[in-house]
Design a protein around this motif. Structure first.
Motif, PDB file in Angstrom:
ATOM      1  N   LEU A 203     -30.109   8.556 -47.749  1.00 10.00           N
ATOM      2  CA  LEU A 203     -28.747   9.044 -47.947  1.00 10.00           C
ATOM      3  C   LEU A 203     -28.651   9.584 -49.353  1.00 10.00           C
ATOM      4  O   LEU A 203     -29.126   8.960 -50.296  1.00 10.00           O
ATOM      5  CB  LEU A 203     -27.725   7.915 -47.751  1.00 10.00           C
ATOM      6  N   GLN A 204     -28.051  10.747 -49.499  1.00  4.40           N
ATOM      7  CA  GLN A 204     -27.908  11.322 -50.828  1.00  4.40           C
ATOM      8  C   GLN A 204     -26.596  12.087 -50.915  1.00  4.40           C
ATOM      9  O   GLN A 204     -26.096  12.620 -49.930  1.00  4.40           O
ATOM     10  CB  GLN A 204     -29.086  12.233 -51.156  1.00  4.40           C
TER      11      GLN A 204
ATOM     12  N   PHE B  84     -22.028  15.460 -43.463  1.00  3.68           N
ATOM     13  CA  PHE B  84     -20.659  15.167 -43.064  1.00  3.68           C
ATOM     14  C   PHE B  84     -19.764  15.289 -44.274  1.00  3.68           C
ATOM     15  O   PHE B  84     -20.192  15.092 -45.406  1.00  3.68           O
ATOM     16  CB  PHE B  84     -20.527  13.786 -42.409  1.00  3.68           C
ATOM     17  N   ALA B  85     -18.527  15.628 -44.029  1.00  3.00           N
ATOM     18  CA  ALA B  85     -17.555  15.780 -45.110  1.00  3.00           C
ATOM     19  C   ALA B  85     -16.800  14.469 -45.297  1.00  3.00           C
ATOM     20  O   ALA B  85     -16.501  13.774 -44.334  1.00  3.00           O
ATOM     21  CB  ALA B  85     -16.576  16.899 -44.775  1.00  3.00           C
ATOM     22  N   SER B  86     -16.539  14.128 -46.533  1.00  2.00           N
ATOM     23  CA  SER B  86     -15.752  12.935 -46.826  1.00  2.00           C
ATOM     24  C   SER B  86     -14.587  13.330 -47.709  1.00  2.00           C
ATOM     25  O   SER B  86     -14.542  14.414 -48.261  1.00  2.00           O
ATOM     26  CB  SER B  86     -16.615  11.878 -47.523  1.00  2.00           C
TER      27      SER B  86
ATOM     28  N   LYS C  96     -16.784   2.829 -49.706  1.00  2.62           N
ATOM     29  CA  LYS C  96     -17.029   1.394 -49.780  1.00  2.62           C
ATOM     30  C   LYS C  96     -18.095   0.950 -48.790  1.00  2.62           C
ATOM     31  O   LYS C  96     -18.801  -0.012 -49.025  1.00  2.62           O
ATOM     32  CB  LYS C  96     -15.743   0.620 -49.500  1.00  2.62           C
ATOM     33  N   LYS C  97     -18.211   1.661 -47.686  1.00  2.00           N
ATOM     34  CA  LYS C  97     -19.104   1.214 -46.628  1.00  2.00           C
ATOM     35  C   LYS C  97     -19.501   2.410 -45.773  1.00  2.00           C
ATOM     36  O   LYS C  97     -18.698   3.299 -45.529  1.00  2.00           O
ATOM     37  CB  LYS C  97     -18.385   0.177 -45.762  1.00  2.00           C
ATOM     38  N   ILE C  98     -20.753   2.405 -45.324  1.00  2.00           N
ATOM     39  CA  ILE C  98     -21.238   3.414 -44.387  1.00  2.00           C
ATOM     40  C   ILE C  98     -21.843   2.680 -43.204  1.00  2.00           C
ATOM     41  O   ILE C  98     -22.728   1.845 -43.374  1.00  2.00           O
ATOM     42  CB  ILE C  98     -22.300   4.333 -45.027  1.00  2.00           C
ATOM     43  N   ASP C  99     -21.347   2.958 -42.012  1.00  2.00           N
ATOM     44  CA  ASP C  99     -21.936   2.424 -40.789  1.00  2.00           C
ATOM     45  C   ASP C  99     -22.736   3.550 -40.159  1.00  2.00           C
ATOM     46  O   ASP C  99     -22.215   4.626 -39.891  1.00  2.00           O
ATOM     47  CB  ASP C  99     -20.856   1.964 -39.804  1.00  2.00           C
TER      48      ASP C  99
END
Length: 64
Positions: A42-43, A11-13, A20-23
């Motif tokens: 996660l990497q 996914f692109a951010s 700060k947070k990943i759900d």
């Protein structure tokens, strides 16, 4: 008999901001049987690398 299927998703951010947070939500539908999620990784970066188990996790032919 169990079978394992690796799955990867990118996914692109907004690279200008810190995360700060990943759900993370896993959704399974229309399934019969049992599902086991064994590992999640996660990497950062644009290329997913393959996870390789440690030698102590490999079952050898002489193991009892």
């Amino acid at each position: 008999m169990s079978s394992f299927q690796p799955f990867q998703k990118s996914f692109a951010s907004n690279s200008g901001k810190n995360v700060k947070k990943i759900d993370l939500r896993l959704v399974v539908s229309d399934v019969t049987g049992k599902i086991q999620i064994t590992d999640m990784m996660l990497q950062g970066g644009s290329i997913a690398t393959v996870w390789t188990g440690h030698a102590s996790e490999i079952q050898w032919s002489f193991d009892g």
